[in-house]
Scaffold this motif. Structure first.
Motif, PDB file in Angstrom:
ATOM      1  N   GLY A  74       0.801  -1.228   0.000  1.00  0.00           N
ATOM      2  CA  GLY A  74       0.000   0.000   0.000  1.00  0.00           C
ATOM      3  C   GLY A  74       0.827   1.268   0.000  1.00  0.00           C
ATOM      4  N   CYS A  75       1.983   1.259  -0.647  1.00  0.00           N
ATOM      5  CA  CYS A  75       2.872   2.424  -0.623  1.00  0.00           C
ATOM      6  C   CYS A  75       2.537   3.381  -1.774  1.00  0.00           C
ATOM      7  CB  CYS A  75       4.338   1.996  -0.692  1.00  0.00           C
ATOM      8  SG  CYS A  75       5.461   3.401  -0.468  1.00  0.00           S
ATOM      9  N   THR A  76       1.822   4.431  -1.451  1.00  0.00           N
ATOM     10  CA  THR A  76       1.392   5.389  -2.474  1.00  0.00           C
ATOM     11  C   THR A  76       2.584   6.132  -3.088  1.00  0.00           C
ATOM     12  OG1 THR A  76       0.961   7.056  -0.769  1.00  0.00           O
ATOM     13  CG2 THR A  76      -0.900   5.686  -1.464  1.00  0.00           C
ATOM     14  N   TYR A  77       3.581   6.465  -2.279  1.00  0.00           N
ATOM     15  CA  TYR A  77       4.769   7.161  -2.794  1.00  0.00           C
ATOM     16  C   TYR A  77       5.476   6.284  -3.827  1.00  0.00           C
ATOM     17  CZ  TYR A  77       9.209   9.617  -3.088  1.00  0.00           C
ATOM     18  OH  TYR A  77      10.312  10.291  -3.559  1.00  0.00           O
ATOM     19  N   CYS A  78       5.780   5.055  -3.460  1.00  0.00           N
ATOM     20  CA  CYS A  78       6.548   4.185  -4.361  1.00  0.00           C
ATOM     21  C   CYS A  78       5.750   3.769  -5.592  1.00  0.00           C
ATOM     22  CB  CYS A  78       7.064   2.964  -3.617  1.00  0.00           C
ATOM     23  SG  CYS A  78       8.449   3.347  -2.512  1.00  0.00           S
ATOM     24  N   MET A  79       4.447   3.647  -5.474  1.00  0.00           N
ATOM     25  CA  MET A  79       3.639   3.330  -6.657  1.00  0.00           C
ATOM     26  C   MET A  79       3.770   4.459  -7.685  1.00  0.00           C
ATOM     27  SD  MET A  79       2.234   0.317  -6.604  1.00  0.00           S
ATOM     28  CE  MET A  79       0.815   0.364  -7.703  1.00  0.00           C
ATOM     29  N   ALA A  80       3.672   5.696  -7.242  1.00  0.00           N
ATOM     30  CA  ALA A  80       3.804   6.830  -8.159  1.00  0.00           C
ATOM     31  C   ALA A  80       5.225   6.927  -8.704  1.00  0.00           C
ATOM     32  CB  ALA A  80       3.404   8.123  -7.455  1.00  0.00           C
ATOM     33  N   ALA A  81       6.225   6.805  -7.827  1.00  0.00           N
ATOM     34  CA  ALA A  81       7.621   6.930  -8.251  1.00  0.00           C
ATOM     35  C   ALA A  81       7.991   5.840  -9.250  1.00  0.00           C
ATOM     36  CB  ALA A  81       8.542   6.884  -7.037  1.00  0.00           C
ATOM     37  N   HIS A  82       7.626   4.599  -8.946  1.00  0.00           N
ATOM     38  CA  HIS A  82       8.001   3.505  -9.846  1.00  0.00           C
ATOM     39  C   HIS A  82       7.199   3.516 -11.139  1.00  0.00           C
ATOM     40  CE1 HIS A  82      11.094   1.137  -7.769  1.00  0.00           C
ATOM     41  NE2 HIS A  82      10.611   1.747  -6.700  1.00  0.00           N
ATOM     42  N   THR A  83       6.000   4.069 -11.128  1.00  0.00           N
ATOM     43  CA  THR A  83       5.277   4.248 -12.386  1.00  0.00           C
ATOM     44  C   THR A  83       6.075   5.194 -13.279  1.00  0.00           C
ATOM     45  OG1 THR A  83       3.132   3.834 -11.353  1.00  0.00           O
ATOM     46  CG2 THR A  83       3.120   5.037 -13.442  1.00  0.00           C
ATOM     47  N   SER A  84       6.574   6.273 -12.703  1.00  0.00           N
ATOM     48  CA  SER A  84       7.395   7.217 -13.467  1.00  0.00           C
ATOM     49  C   SER A  84       8.676   6.545 -13.967  1.00  0.00           C
ATOM     50  CB  SER A  84       7.746   8.436 -12.604  1.00  0.00           C
ATOM     51  OG  SER A  84       6.569   9.114 -12.202  1.00  0.00           O
ATOM     52  N   ILE A  85       9.301   5.741 -13.119  1.00  0.00           N
ATOM     53  CA  ILE A  85      10.517   5.017 -13.513  1.00  0.00           C
ATOM     54  C   ILE A  85      10.208   4.066 -14.668  1.00  0.00           C
ATOM     55  CG2 ILE A  85      12.165   3.253 -12.737  1.00  0.00           C
ATOM     56  CD1 ILE A  85      11.945   4.626  -9.907  1.00  0.00           C
ATOM     57  N   MET A  86       9.089   3.362 -14.593  1.00  0.00           N
ATOM     58  CA  MET A  86       8.725   2.431 -15.657  1.00  0.00           C
ATOM     59  C   MET A  86       8.454   3.162 -16.966  1.00  0.00           C
ATOM     60  SD  MET A  86       6.466  -0.588 -13.879  1.00  0.00           S
ATOM     61  CE  MET A  86       5.195   0.509 -13.279  1.00  0.00           C
ATOM     62  N   GLN A  87       7.768   4.290 -16.883  1.00  0.00           N
ATOM     63  CA  GLN A  87       7.498   5.063 -18.096  1.00  0.00           C
ATOM     64  C   GLN A  87       8.800   5.513 -18.745  1.00  0.00           C
ATOM     65  OE1 GLN A  87       4.931   7.877 -16.150  1.00  0.00           O
ATOM     66  NE2 GLN A  87       3.061   6.776 -16.734  1.00  0.00           N
ATOM     67  N   ALA A  88       9.736   5.994 -17.933  1.00  0.00           N
ATOM     68  CA  ALA A  88      11.030   6.429 -18.460  1.00  0.00           C
ATOM     69  C   ALA A  88      11.830   5.253 -19.013  1.00  0.00           C
ATOM     70  CB  ALA A  88      11.831   7.143 -17.372  1.00  0.00           C
ATOM     71  N   GLY A  89      11.637   4.060 -18.426  1.00  0.00           N
ATOM     72  CA  GLY A  89      12.350   2.864 -18.859  1.00  0.00           C
ATOM     73  C   GLY A  89      11.669   2.117 -19.983  1.00  0.00           C
ATOM     74  N   LYS A  90      10.604   2.695 -20.518  1.00  0.00           N
ATOM     75  CA  LYS A  90       9.880   2.114 -21.664  1.00  0.00           C
ATOM     76  C   LYS A  90       9.271   0.741 -21.366  1.00  0.00           C
ATOM     77  CE  LYS A  90      11.243   5.585 -24.253  1.00  0.00           C
ATOM     78  NZ  LYS A  90      10.647   6.814 -23.860  1.00  0.00           N
ATOM     79  N   VAL A  91       8.843   0.537 -20.112  1.00  0.00           N
ATOM     80  CA  VAL A  91       8.106  -0.676 -19.773  1.00  0.00           C
ATOM     81  C   VAL A  91       6.753  -0.580 -20.489  1.00  0.00           C
ATOM     82  CG1 VAL A  91       6.995  -1.950 -17.874  1.00  0.00           C
ATOM     83  CG2 VAL A  91       9.295  -0.972 -17.574  1.00  0.00           C
ATOM     84  N   PRO A  92       6.302  -1.661 -21.125  1.00  0.00           N
ATOM     85  CA  PRO A  92       5.032  -1.606 -21.850  1.00  0.00           C
ATOM     86  C   PRO A  92       3.872  -1.111 -20.976  1.00  0.00           C
ATOM     87  CG  PRO A  92       6.189  -3.654 -22.339  1.00  0.00           C
ATOM     88  CD  PRO A  92       6.943  -2.973 -21.225  1.00  0.00           C
ATOM     89  N   GLU A  93       3.041  -0.278 -21.550  1.00  0.00           N
ATOM     90  CA  GLU A  93       1.933   0.349 -20.821  1.00  0.00           C
ATOM     91  C   GLU A  93       0.982  -0.680 -20.219  1.00  0.00           C
ATOM     92  OE1 GLU A  93       0.110   3.178 -18.845  1.00  0.00           O
ATOM     93  OE2 GLU A  93       1.832   3.637 -20.121  1.00  0.00           O
TER      94      GLU A  93
END
Length: 185
Positions: free
Chosen positions: A77-96
């Motif tokens: 339930g970590c709201t901070y890390c969910m948002a941060a890692h979503t940004s990391i994934m987007q920058a890393g071109k992880v499939p949507e």
């Protein structure tokens, strides 16, 4: 309620300052998670060290690393890390579609990646008490015994950040705000 500081390089202890400076060099800013962790140089160093090990010494792709991280973030339930890692994934071109599945806790279409997600979920929920069948399913999907233990590295990495964020109510960085996440009720 206990308030925890969001340190700057200047307000951090002498032991935390070089660690925060390295964060600024790496990211162009000091993430609030690191700034909060700076209260304990040991925590900040441990987090940065295990993150580096997870990112650079496992046999996992960026997508696989993020599957492990995001599965733990969601379950914890970590709201901070969910948002941060979503940004990391987007920058890393992880499939949507993978990003959406991880944020929603739904199956990933790729069967191998889904096997990894399910295994990471079991490690978290069962606190490492797995059956041989759980491990055999991961191996049958094409992963190795090393992957079993690399998932534990990723889980430990996320315990450090998720628990810190829960205790300190770490404020979300502006750069991650577009990916804000709220856990299911």
């Amino acid at each position: 309620m206990t308030n925890f500081s969001v340190h700057t390089i200047e307000t951090a202890s002498d032991d935390s300052q070089p660690l925060l400076d390295a964060s600024k060099q790496a990211y162009g800013f000091v993430p609030n998670l690191h700034a909060v962790m700076a209260e304990s140089p040991a925590l900040l160093e441990a987090y940065k060290t295990i993150a580096d090990i997870f990112d650079n010494k496992t046999n996992l792709s960026t997508t696989e690393q993020q599957i492990i991280a995001m599965t733990n973030n969601r379950l914890n339930g970590c709201t901070y890390c969910m948002a941060a890692h979503t940004s990391i994934m987007q920058a890393g071109k992880v499939p949507e579609d993978v990003i959406t599945s991880l944020r929603d806790g739904t199956a990933i279409a790729d069967p191998k990646l889904e096997a990894l997600r399910l295994f990471a979920e079991k490690v978290n929920l069962q606190r490492g008490w797995l059956d041989d069948g759980d491990i055999e399913e991961l191996l049958a999907a094409g992963y190795t015994k090393q992957t079993v233990f690399d998932v534990i590295v990723g889980t430990a990495y996320k315990v450090l950040s998720n628990y810190t964020n829960h205790i300190a109510s770490t404020p979300l960085d502006r750069g991650f705000a577009k990916n804000e996440w709220t856990p299911e009720a």
